[in-house]
Scaffold this motif. Sequence first.
Motif, mmCIF file in Angstrom:
data_model
loop_
_atom_site.group_PDB
_atom_site.id
_atom_site.type_symbol
_atom_site.label_atom_id
_atom_site.label_comp_id
_atom_site.label_asym_id
_atom_site.label_seq_id
_atom_site.Cartn_x
_atom_site.Cartn_y
_atom_site.Cartn_z
ATOM 1 N N GLU A 185 0.830 -1.214 0.000
ATOM 2 C CA GLU A 185 0.000 0.000 0.000
ATOM 3 C C GLU A 185 0.861 1.259 0.000
ATOM 4 O O GLU A 185 0.442 2.294 -0.521
ATOM 5 N N ALA A 186 2.064 1.162 0.587
ATOM 6 C CA ALA A 186 2.975 2.313 0.538
ATOM 7 C C ALA A 186 3.415 2.564 -0.904
ATOM 8 O O ALA A 186 3.675 3.696 -1.293
ATOM 9 N N LEU A 187 3.483 1.481 -1.702
ATOM 10 C CA LEU A 187 3.908 1.614 -3.099
ATOM 11 C C LEU A 187 2.772 2.067 -4.003
ATOM 12 O O LEU A 187 2.982 2.831 -4.949
ATOM 13 N N GLY A 222 6.672 -10.971 -3.653
ATOM 14 C CA GLY A 222 5.921 -9.731 -3.825
ATOM 15 C C GLY A 222 4.550 -9.972 -4.427
ATOM 16 O O GLY A 222 3.532 -9.524 -3.887
ATOM 17 N N PHE A 223 4.516 -10.695 -5.542
ATOM 18 C CA PHE A 223 3.250 -10.957 -6.233
ATOM 19 C C PHE A 223 2.336 -11.819 -5.360
ATOM 20 O O PHE A 223 1.144 -11.529 -5.198
ATOM 21 N N GLY A 224 2.903 -12.887 -4.797
ATOM 22 C CA GLY A 224 2.106 -13.846 -4.023
ATOM 23 C C GLY A 224 1.506 -13.250 -2.763
ATOM 24 O O GLY A 224 0.330 -13.486 -2.458
ATOM 25 N N THR A 225 2.296 -12.466 -2.023
ATOM 26 C CA THR A 225 1.759 -11.919 -0.772
ATOM 27 C C THR A 225 0.628 -10.930 -1.049
ATOM 28 O O THR A 225 -0.344 -10.868 -0.299
ATOM 29 N N LEU A 266 3.996 -4.365 -7.471
ATOM 30 C CA LEU A 266 3.478 -3.433 -8.484
ATOM 31 C C LEU A 266 2.854 -4.208 -9.645
ATOM 32 O O LEU A 266 1.820 -3.799 -10.187
ATOM 33 N N ALA A 267 3.458 -5.347 -10.011
ATOM 34 C CA ALA A 267 2.932 -6.172 -11.106
ATOM 35 C C ALA A 267 1.532 -6.664 -10.766
ATOM 36 O O ALA A 267 0.636 -6.668 -11.618
#
Lengths: 139, 148
Positions: free
Chosen positions: A39-41, A90-93, B133-134
């Motif tokens: 959410e920060a991103l 990153g994607f999975g979480t 981001l993806a």
Amino acid sequence: MAPFDPISALVGGALIGLAAVLLMLLNGRIAGVSGILGEALTGDDRGWRMAFLIGLVAAPLLLGATGHPLPTPWMPSSFAMVVAAGLLVGFGTRLGGGCTSGHGVCGIARVSPRSITATLVFMATAMVVVAIMRHGFGG
Amino acid sequence: MPTLLAALVSGLIFGFGLAFSGMTQPTKVLGFLDVLGIGSGTWDPTLAFVMIGALAVAAPGYVLARRRERPLFAEIAAWPTNRAIDRPLVAGAVLFGLGWGLVGLCPGPAIANLATLSSRIVAFVIAMAIGMLALDVWRRRNSLEKTA
């Protein structure tokens, strides 16, 4: 590898639990690191999330300043493997709505069936990966 | 301002907990995930003890937080409302588990480890941010297709 020390494991865990309780009592927020970073991103209301992340990095820096730096993370994997793992995490979480902190600590502490399911699935998956990587197919 | 300070303190305590418990060391995490090591005596139960310590504080603490009308510095407590055990939850947990098992890093320890300036940690965190981001891009595209 450092030997197993149950006391520092329990105390360290208790501090993580305390951090989660404080964030809820004070700010009404869940201390899930993947959600906070994600959410920060991409989201709004970035301020408190950035503050939390700064605290997370500052803690080991403060320990280092008092003569107790973090041990260098030992990662023998290739750079390509590290990058692939980062992309998956990153994607999975974000797809699964949480990681070890959000589902594993905060979710289980709320006795959420959704978080308990996620934790069992990501732990079992990671255990299979480690079994294959370390012991190969069928040992 | 109080919310920023509270979040900073929470992040600090979280980071101290990770450092103190040894969970910033990927080999400790992999040592726990290596359940075949139970038979050969090389299994590292640390992560289980960290979870027990965390839950022993967080579970009663959350019960207390639920009883309070509202958080000290916010209008409402943002308790998660999604209770669905659905395909995104399971698929996401599988993908996360794959990455976690490959190198022994999950988001919290990865970010705390930025303090070590290890090049592999920096690469992991950048890749993790790109993965996040993806997913955001992919979700937006999916919702656009559904409404189109």
